[in-house]
Write an enzyme that holds these catalytic residues in place. Sequence first.
Site, PDB file in Angstrom:
ATOM      1  N   HIS A 192     -28.077  19.494 -42.727  1.00 38.27           N
ATOM      2  CA  HIS A 192     -27.045  20.054 -41.659  1.00 38.27           C
ATOM      3  C   HIS A 192     -25.558  19.785 -42.198  1.00 38.27           C
ATOM      4  CE1 HIS A 192     -25.396  21.977 -37.954  1.00 38.27           C
ATOM      5  NE2 HIS A 192     -24.718  21.012 -37.918  1.00 38.27           N
ATOM      6  N   CYS A 193     -24.757  20.573 -42.543  1.00 35.89           N
ATOM      7  CA  CYS A 193     -23.578  20.303 -43.071  1.00 35.89           C
ATOM      8  C   CYS A 193     -22.570  20.316 -41.700  1.00 35.89           C
ATOM      9  CB  CYS A 193     -22.995  21.362 -44.139  1.00 35.89           C
ATOM     10  SG  CYS A 193     -21.333  20.686 -44.752  1.00 35.89           S
ATOM     11  N   VAL A 194     -21.907  19.216 -41.656  1.00 33.77           N
ATOM     12  CA  VAL A 194     -21.023  18.879 -40.486  1.00 33.77           C
ATOM     13  C   VAL A 194     -19.553  19.633 -40.722  1.00 33.77           C
ATOM     14  CG1 VAL A 194     -19.755  17.157 -39.169  1.00 33.77           C
ATOM     15  CG2 VAL A 194     -21.939  16.564 -39.798  1.00 33.77           C
ATOM     16  N   GLY A 197     -20.524  23.366 -40.188  1.00 33.90           N
ATOM     17  CA  GLY A 197     -21.018  23.476 -38.722  1.00 33.90           C
ATOM     18  C   GLY A 197     -22.165  24.397 -38.841  1.00 33.90           C
ATOM     19  N   THR A 198     -22.845  24.396 -40.003  1.00 38.10           N
ATOM     20  CA  THR A 198     -24.041  25.093 -39.819  1.00 38.10           C
ATOM     21  C   THR A 198     -25.102  24.332 -40.769  1.00 38.10           C
ATOM     22  OG1 THR A 198     -25.202  27.354 -40.360  1.00 38.10           O
ATOM     23  CG2 THR A 198     -23.618  26.433 -42.068  1.00 38.10           C
TER      24      THR A 198
END
Length: 346
Positions: A192-194, A197-198
């Site tokens: 999950h890439c901060v 955001g997805t």
Amino acid sequence: MGALCGRDTLDHFSDRCLHFLPCLSDPARRSTFCLRITLVMLHLIYVGVLFVFDKDMIHKTKQEPWYTAVYLILFTVTLAQYFITSGSSPGYVLDAMRAVNEADASLNRTSMTSKQPASSKNGDVVITIDRNQLGRNLLSRGTMSWTKLVMDMYPSGTSLRSVTCSYCDAVQPPRAKHCHDCDKCVLQFDHHCVWLGTCIGQGNHCRFWWYICGETALSLWTGTLYIQFLKSDTSKPWWLYAIMIVLLVTLFFCLIFLLLLLLFHSYLILTNQTTYELVRRRRIQYLRNIPERVYPFSKGACRNLFEFCCAQSSKYRMEPLPTGQELEEKLRPYTCSDVLSCRCCC
């Protein structure tokens, strides 16, 4: 009294913002929105400083406009790729399950009304299952529910409960995982890439790699321009030197991180792995007994690369677990003839 008044004003302003932007009422979305604004502002600051203070850059733009044009095109494409990737679906299990059930129901209706073989209206393959290097699509198989479709990918004897998500109650195919940030199960979950955001999964991993590639090239080019600015003979005030050095040092660390990230994901692509599988290998049930040096889903570097970049014939692509014979073949040590025949590539 003044502090109370100021707090009421701030609350009123927040309520007005949430009224016009209801999506920001969710703390997770609000955090993602702020991160996106921050990233865009950082890009604009780094590029804007050059065009405001670098007189050589302005002079070069007048003499060689193509140089600045290419740089600005790369800047625009990188930002566009960022928003495209952040807005793309990673491939959710529930969406794939819905597509299978709809296709299954459509096939049932077709078989009851006509004896002709069923086909999709637009010819698109909805689900592709890759087994023994042969593609099989759902629409050519007749009736099959999602549960049976997924259970066929696991070894016989696998219990349904062990592959059912305890959070969203979805039957997970191999390589899928529930993301607690998105609260959904993702096909070929990577991480999950901060900043985006997805989740990064099967549906957007290729876009994510291209975004990293563009961001790395942009950072490298911008760093070069900053170094040229500091080395120029034009006299500049000390505070401008200080600002440029701080920005350059920060950019240097970002560039190192991006290069390492680009190399890491390139390695994952060539071996057909995900970050989650590599980091948590011993915690994934179907990977525990497979030796570390064996990549169970790899089909060779060339085919892995082709399927990652070019094989977009299906919306959802799922890979069953390799058989014992396939694992034995992958365990076999390389010989001179294997090197000559490019066994690692095919």
